[in-house]
Design an enzyme around this catalytic site. Structure first.
Site, PDB file in Angstrom:
ATOM      1  CD  GLU A  22      33.626  40.307  27.187  1.00 24.75           C
ATOM      2  OE1 GLU A  22      33.521  40.766  28.977  1.00 24.75           O
ATOM      3  OE2 GLU A  22      35.015  40.800  26.918  1.00 24.75           O
ATOM      4  CB  ILE A  29      33.580  39.077  34.040  1.00 25.24           C
ATOM      5  CG1 ILE A  29      31.917  38.414  35.102  1.00 25.24           C
ATOM      6  CG2 ILE A  29      34.874  39.549  34.586  1.00 25.24           C
ATOM      7  CD1 ILE A  29      32.616  36.889  35.956  1.00 25.24           C
ATOM      8  CG  ASP A  30      35.877  46.079  32.293  1.00 31.11           C
ATOM      9  OD1 ASP A  30      35.897  45.643  31.494  1.00 31.11           O
ATOM     10  OD2 ASP A  30      35.569  46.940  32.713  1.00 31.11           O
ATOM     11  CB  THR A  44      38.060  37.901  31.588  1.00 36.22           C
ATOM     12  OG1 THR A  44      37.118  39.231  32.045  1.00 36.22           O
ATOM     13  CG2 THR A  44      38.408  37.271  32.070  1.00 36.22           C
ATOM     14  CG  ASP A 101      34.982  47.203  27.739  1.00 42.15           C
ATOM     15  OD1 ASP A 101      34.627  46.590  28.655  1.00 42.15           O
ATOM     16  OD2 ASP A 101      35.632  46.694  26.638  1.00 42.15           O
TER      17      ASP A 101
END
Ligand code: IPD
Length: 286
Positions: free
Chosen positions: A75, A97-98, A100, A225
Site C-alpha cells: 500500500e 495496517i488495514d 489506519t 484490501d
C-alpha cells in the site's frame, strides 16, 4: 518447477507470511500506544502514519531477503509511486495496517494483510487481527482457518435475513456520498437485517468467511484490501466477484463477497456504481 515443488515452495512462503504477520501485529500493538504522526494521501479521509511505513518496510525487507526474485505490491510503496501491476511472477500483495483511521483513533479493528499470487492467481492469504490476535489463513484448495479452526461462510440465501458489511472508501464528495447512502438504503429496505461499517475492509471480509456476516460490498478499496481476503472467503465456501456480477478483477477497486451466490447476485443488482481509478493505472489516486 513441478507442481509438487511449487506446492512446497508456496507453503514455505505461507509459513513465512504467518510469522511476519504476527511480528508486524506486535509492532502495531506497540505503535498504537505511542503518539502518532498522521498525514493524508489521496483525500483528507485517506490517512497514513509513520507506523504504516515502518510495518510495510519490515514486511517487505524481510520477504525480499528471503525471496529475492519475488515481486511486491504494498500500500505505502504504491502511494509513494511504485507501480502496482500484477504480472505472472510470484507477487506479494501487502497492506501493512488495514484500518489506519481505526489505528489513529485506537479503535481496535486493525489488521495486517498479506496475499500472494502466482501467474495472477491468488495462492494464499494471511490476515492478522492485531488487537484480538486472531489469525485468518487460507491456501488455495486447502480450506480457510481462524487460529487453526476451519471456517465456513453462512450460506444464507435470503437477503431479508442477511447482515451486510461495507466500507466507505476515501472519496467524500456529495455525489459519491449520495450514491453510497443510496446503496445502503436499498439494502436496508430489502430489508436486510442490518448494514455495518467497521473501518477495516480486510477484517470485514474475514467476517464473511467466518459466517458472522452474510455479505460485503465496496467501491474504492484496493488490491491489498482484497487479495488475502478473497482466498480466505473462497476457501470458506463463499463467493467473491466484481460489482458487475462478473469475475473479480483485483485491480478494479470494487468487490461483492457473500456466503451464497444468491445474496451476491441480489447485491450486484441493487448497487449503483461509484467510480474509482484502477490500482494498475500507474498513479496513486483516490
Ligand atoms: C482502508 C480501510 C477502509 C476502507 C478503505 C481501505 P487502509 O484501508 O480498509 O475501511 O474503506 O477502502 O483502503 O487505508 O486503512 O489500509
Amino acid at each position: 518447477m513441478t507442481s509438487m515443488e511449487s506446492d512446497k515452495c508456496w507453503q514455505e512462503c505461507m509459513d513465512v507470511a504467518v510469522q511476519i504477520a504476527r511480528s508486524a501485529g506486535q509492532v502495531v500493538r506497540e505503535a498504537v500506544k505511542q503518539e502518532k504522526r498522521v498525514s493524508t494521501k489521496s483525500t483528507p479521509a485517506d490517512l497514513v502514519t509513520e507506523a504504516d511505513h515502518q510495518v510495510e518496510e519490515l514486511i517487505i525487507s524481510t520477504l525480499r531477503e528471503r525471496f529475492p526474485s519475488h515481486r511486491f505490491i504494498g500500500e505505502e510503496s504504491s502511494a509513494a509511486g511504485e507501480k502496482c501491476i500484477l504480472t505472472d511472477s510470484p507477487t506479494w500483495i501487502i497492506d501493512p495496517i488495514d484500518g489506519t483511521c481505526n489505528f489513529v483513533h485506537s479503535f481496535p479493528m486493525v489488521a495486517v494483510s498479506i496475499g500472494f499470487a502466482v501467474k495472477k492467481e491468488l495462492e494464499f492469504g494471511v490476515i492478522y487481527h492485531c488487537f484480538e490476535e486472531t489469525l485468518y489463513t487460507a491456501r488455495k484448495g486447502q480450506g480457510a482457518f481462524c487460529n487453526g479452526l476451519r471456517l465456513q461462510v453462512s450460506k444464507e440465501k435470503d437477503v431479508s435475513k442477511a447482515l451486510i458489511l461495507t466500507e466507505i472508501g476515501a472519496k467524500r464528495d456529495p455525489k459519491t456520498l449520495k450514491i453510497f447512502s443510496g446503496n445502503i438504503e436499498k439494502l436496508l429496505s430489502a430489508p436486510a437485517h442490518g448494514v455495518r461499517i467497521i473501518g477495516s475492509s480486510t477484517l470485514a471480509l474475514c467476517q464473511v468467511a467466518t459466517g458472522a456476516a452474510d455479505a460485503y460490498y465496496q467501491y474504492g478499496l484496493h488490491c491489498w484490501d482484497i487479495a488475502a481476503a478473497a482466498v480466505i472467503i473462497r476457501e470458506a465456501g463463499g463467493v467473491v466477484i466484481d460489482t458487475s456480477g462478473g469475475p473479480l478483477d483485483l485491480m478494479s477497486r470494487r468487490v461483492v463477497a457473500a456466503g451464497s451466490q444468491e445474496i451476491a447476485s441480489y447485491i450486484v443488482q441493487q448497487l449503483q456504481p461509484i467510480s474509482y481509478e484502477r490500482d494498475d493505472n500507474g498513479h496513486s489516486t483516490q
